[in-house]
Design an enzyme around this catalytic site. Structure first.
Site, PDB file in Angstrom:
ATOM      1  N   GLY A   1     -83.993 -17.386  79.011  1.00  0.00           N
ATOM      2  CA  GLY A   1     -84.495 -18.762  78.959  1.00  0.00           C
ATOM      3  C   GLY A   1     -83.833 -19.762  79.880  1.00  0.00           C
ATOM      4  O   GLY A   1     -83.773 -20.950  79.565  1.00  0.00           O
ATOM      5  N   SER A   2     -83.367 -19.299  81.070  1.00  0.00           N
ATOM      6  CA  SER A   2     -82.734 -20.291  81.960  1.00  0.00           C
ATOM      7  C   SER A   2     -83.770 -21.247  82.550  1.00  0.00           C
ATOM      8  O   SER A   2     -83.493 -22.431  82.745  1.00  0.00           O
ATOM      9  CB  SER A   2     -81.906 -19.610  83.052  1.00  0.00           C
TER      10      SER A   2
ATOM     11  N   HIS B   1     -93.540 -16.699  88.701  1.00  0.00           N
ATOM     12  CA  HIS B   1     -93.330 -15.294  89.063  1.00  0.00           C
ATOM     13  C   HIS B   1     -92.269 -15.233  90.168  1.00  0.00           C
ATOM     14  O   HIS B   1     -92.342 -15.999  91.131  1.00  0.00           O
ATOM     15  CB  HIS B   1     -94.643 -14.668  89.529  1.00  0.00           C
TER      16      HIS B   1
ATOM     17  N   ASP C   1    -100.510 -12.003  86.760  1.00  0.00           N
ATOM     18  CA  ASP C   1    -100.149 -12.584  88.067  1.00  0.00           C
ATOM     19  C   ASP C   1    -101.317 -12.789  89.032  1.00  0.00           C
ATOM     20  O   ASP C   1    -101.119 -12.784  90.246  1.00  0.00           O
ATOM     21  CB  ASP C   1     -99.075 -11.710  88.761  1.00  0.00           C
TER      22      ASP C   1
ATOM     23  N   GLU D   1     -86.639 -21.297  91.448  1.00  0.00           N
ATOM     24  CA  GLU D   1     -87.394 -21.479  90.196  1.00  0.00           C
ATOM     25  C   GLU D   1     -86.886 -22.698  89.441  1.00  0.00           C
ATOM     26  O   GLU D   1     -87.659 -23.542  88.985  1.00  0.00           O
ATOM     27  CB  GLU D   1     -87.270 -20.229  89.315  1.00  0.00           C
TER      28      GLU D   1
HETATM   29  C1  GAR Z   1     -87.656 -15.492  85.937  1.00  0.00           C
HETATM   30  O1  GAR Z   1     -87.095 -15.096  87.158  1.00  0.00           O
HETATM   31  C2  GAR Z   1     -89.166 -15.395  85.981  1.00  0.00           C
HETATM   32  O2  GAR Z   1     -89.702 -15.663  87.235  1.00  0.00           O
HETATM   33  C3  GAR Z   1     -89.382 -13.961  85.616  1.00  0.00           C
HETATM   34  O3  GAR Z   1     -88.472 -13.702  84.583  1.00  0.00           O
HETATM   35  C4  GAR Z   1     -87.296 -14.505  84.818  1.00  0.00           C
HETATM   36  C5  GAR Z   1     -86.945 -15.184  83.528  1.00  0.00           C
HETATM   37  O4  GAR Z   1     -85.673 -15.737  83.598  1.00  0.00           O
HETATM   38  N1  GAR Z   1     -90.733 -13.721  85.208  1.00  0.00           N
HETATM   39  C6  GAR Z   1     -91.395 -12.603  85.481  1.00  0.00           C
HETATM   40  O5  GAR Z   1     -90.893 -11.668  86.069  1.00  0.00           O
HETATM   41  C7  GAR Z   1     -92.834 -12.586  84.997  1.00  0.00           C
HETATM   42  N2  GAR Z   1     -93.563 -11.534  85.624  1.00  0.00           N
HETATM   43  P1  GAR Z   1     -85.183 -16.791  82.566  1.00  0.00           P
HETATM   44  O6  GAR Z   1     -85.405 -16.198  81.169  1.00  0.00           O
HETATM   45  O7  GAR Z   1     -83.730 -16.983  82.871  1.00  0.00           O
HETATM   46  O8  GAR Z   1     -85.980 -18.043  82.760  1.00  0.00           O
END
Ligand code: GAR
Length: 192
Positions: free
Chosen positions: A14-15, A106, A147, A176
């Protein structure tokens, strides 16, 4: 005037959710009102708790129950959904109900490196194995396929020779964190 409410759907640490919550904390028009996760042990619940945002665990088996899921979201007046590392396919009834109101992030430059099974480190490993000299992130609307929805925004990062998957992940994650909250804000404020 009441604020427009976002639910964040996440399956992992969940960052991105944390950055989105921070961004909308004292926002005049938009609020993060709910966190939803399909994984009981996901770090996102800690993020929800720290930020005093209601959270709900909806297991995969429950995600198919239209009335149940819609009722949960309605009880928090949710209008938009931000997927942030959410690894289940969004069911068609949600896509219909929240038409053009579900966004996803993504960790690659779609349409490359997307689709089923392409998430998190799998994406960065594929990019590294292909010796790409750029990667980046894509923010897109969600449709019935993984996607494949309309791309709203992309940002690129330069890869160095020898960047391994964790190095790429770090560069992409920085993009992101920087852009997802801003693009969500812009998109929601521009929505009639
Ligand atoms: C992020 O990098 C997001 O882009 C990816 O999961 C990570 C979640 O990180 N999503 C995918 O790969 C979806 N296909 P987070 O939990 O630290 O936000």
């Amino acid at each position: 005037m009441s604020k427009r409410s976002i639910a964040i759907f996440a399956s992992g640490r969940g960052s991105n959710a944390q950055k989105i919550i921070q961004h909308f904390k004292d926002h005049e028009k938009i609020a993060v009102s709910l966190i939803v996760s399909n994984r009981k042990e996901a770090g996102i619940f800690e993020v929800a708790k720290e930020n005093k945002i209601p959270s709900v665990y909806i297991p995969k088996s429950k995600f198919v129950e239209e009335r149940y899921v819609i009722d949960v979201l309605n009880s928090y007046q949710i209008e938009f959904i931000a997927l942030a590392g959410f690894l289940l396919l969004v069911p068609p009834f949600l896509i219909r109900h929240f038409k053009h109101k579900i966004l996803n992030i993504h960790p690659a430059l779609l349409p490359k490196y997307g689709g089923k099974g392409m998430y998190g480190h799998h994406v960065h490993e594929a990019v590294s194995n292909a010796h790409e000299d750029v990667s980046g992130m894509s923010i897109h609307l969600v449709n019935e396929e993984f996607d494949k929805g309309q791309i709203l925004f992309q940002a690129k990062c330069i890869l160095e020779e020898g960047d391994a998957a964790p190095d790429i992940a770090q560069k992409v994650l920085a993009l992101e964190h920087r852009y997802y909250p801003l693009i969500l804000d812009q998109y929601i404020q521009g929505f009639e």
